[in-house]
Design an enzyme around this catalytic site. Structure first.
Site, PDB file in Angstrom:
ATOM      1  N   ASP A  15       0.861  -1.180   0.000  1.00 43.88           N
ATOM      2  CA  ASP A  15       0.000   0.000   0.000  1.00 43.88           C
ATOM      3  C   ASP A  15       0.899   1.231   0.000  1.00 43.88           C
ATOM      4  O   ASP A  15       1.829   1.331   0.808  1.00 43.88           O
ATOM      5  CB  ASP A  15      -0.903   0.013   1.230  1.00 43.88           C
ATOM      6  CG  ASP A  15      -1.990  -1.046   1.157  1.00 43.88           C
ATOM      7  OD1 ASP A  15      -2.094  -1.742   0.121  1.00 43.88           O
ATOM      8  OD2 ASP A  15      -2.729  -1.194   2.149  1.00 43.88           O
ATOM      9  N   ASP A  19     -15.116  -3.282  -1.465  1.00 45.10           N
ATOM     10  CA  ASP A  19     -14.744  -3.112  -0.065  1.00 45.10           C
ATOM     11  C   ASP A  19     -16.009  -3.006   0.782  1.00 45.10           C
ATOM     12  O   ASP A  19     -16.873  -2.175   0.492  1.00 45.10           O
ATOM     13  CB  ASP A  19     -13.890  -1.858   0.097  1.00 45.10           C
ATOM     14  CG  ASP A  19     -12.623  -1.923  -0.743  1.00 45.10           C
ATOM     15  OD1 ASP A  19     -12.076  -3.031  -0.912  1.00 45.10           O
ATOM     16  OD2 ASP A  19     -12.182  -0.863  -1.227  1.00 45.10           O
TER      17      ASP A  19
END
Length: 244
Positions: A8, A129
């Site tokens: 990330d 998500d």
């Protein structure tokens, strides 16, 4: 089952958020390309890259870091975070990314997403998500009243070949992944390649995901903290084919 170690990116650094909270961020390194190479040397064949700045703000912000990783080669790279236009898709694919992940735009502009799925086929995945079973967008900052499994089915009907589903409450928490969620989704969208993401921290969880037919798993904080050993995971679930 394929394994995707995760990098990330925020401001060019390797970071991890806890439960999607940008204020609860741990920095694990300043050289994303070196981290990607370390994963490759440990046996990884795949890599999951997320531009967290892009996911939050709506425009890719870590392109140069992603370029440096792509130039190294040796890994199938999937990239997500802030991808909203076809030009951005083409830019990442031209770098050598294996596929792009569409996230928020799948909710805000489903027609565009459907067109990209038809045009690029397996080079597009959709990231879904979920917070308490409902779809969250814009770097997990906004939750919409869209039930997750139903949305996954809608995407499958539109031609989506690969779904990456994250349970936000589990992500980065090191408390285990939501196995029941993936069992339900495996039944709901049996013909779509399903990637599990969020909270995977034990080899036994990988075995259960593999056994239920999940196609891939994303490993994040568990690798950075040492809870899981990437080389051992790859040896068991990729080189040996996973569960019988």
């Amino acid at each position: 089952m394929k394994l995707f170690p995760a990098i990330d990116l925020r401001s060019g650094r390797v970071v991890r958020l806890t439960q999607g909270d940008y204020d609860r961020m741990t920095v694990y390194g300043a050289d994303p390309a070196a981290q990607a190479d370390a994963f490759r040397r440990a046996g990884a064949k795949h890599l999951h890259l997320v531009d967290l700045d892009g996911a939050k703000d709506g425009a890719p912000a870590n392109f140069e870091a992603i370029r440096a990783i792509a130039r190294q080669g040796g890994l199938f790279v999937e990239v997500g975070g802030g991808i909203r236009t076809e030009a951005q898709i083409d830019a990442y694919l031209s770098l050598g990314a294996g596929r792009c992940i569409l996230g928020s735009v799948a909710v805000t502009d489903f027609a565009f997403t459907a067109r990209m799925l038809q045009k690029y086929g397996p080079r597009i995945a959709v990231g879904v998500d979920l917070r308490d079973g409902y779809v969250a967008i814009h770097g997990w900052q906004e939750t919409r009243p869209i039930e997750g499994a139903a949305f996954c089915k809608k995407l499958a009907d539109a031609g989506c070949a690969a779904l990456i589903v994250t349970d936000i409450a589990r992500d980065g928490a090191m408390q285990g992944t939501n196995l029941d969620l993936y069992r339900r989704l495996r039944r709901a969208v049996p013909d779509v390649a399903l990637t599990a993401s969020g909270g995977i921290s034990r080899m036994e969880e990988l075995a259960e995901l593999d056994g239920m037919g999940v196609d891939a798993a994303i490993l994040g904080k568990s690798l950075y903290t040492g809870a899981l050993d990437l080389a051992a995971c790859v040896c068991r679930f990729e080189r040996e084919g996973g569960q019988p």
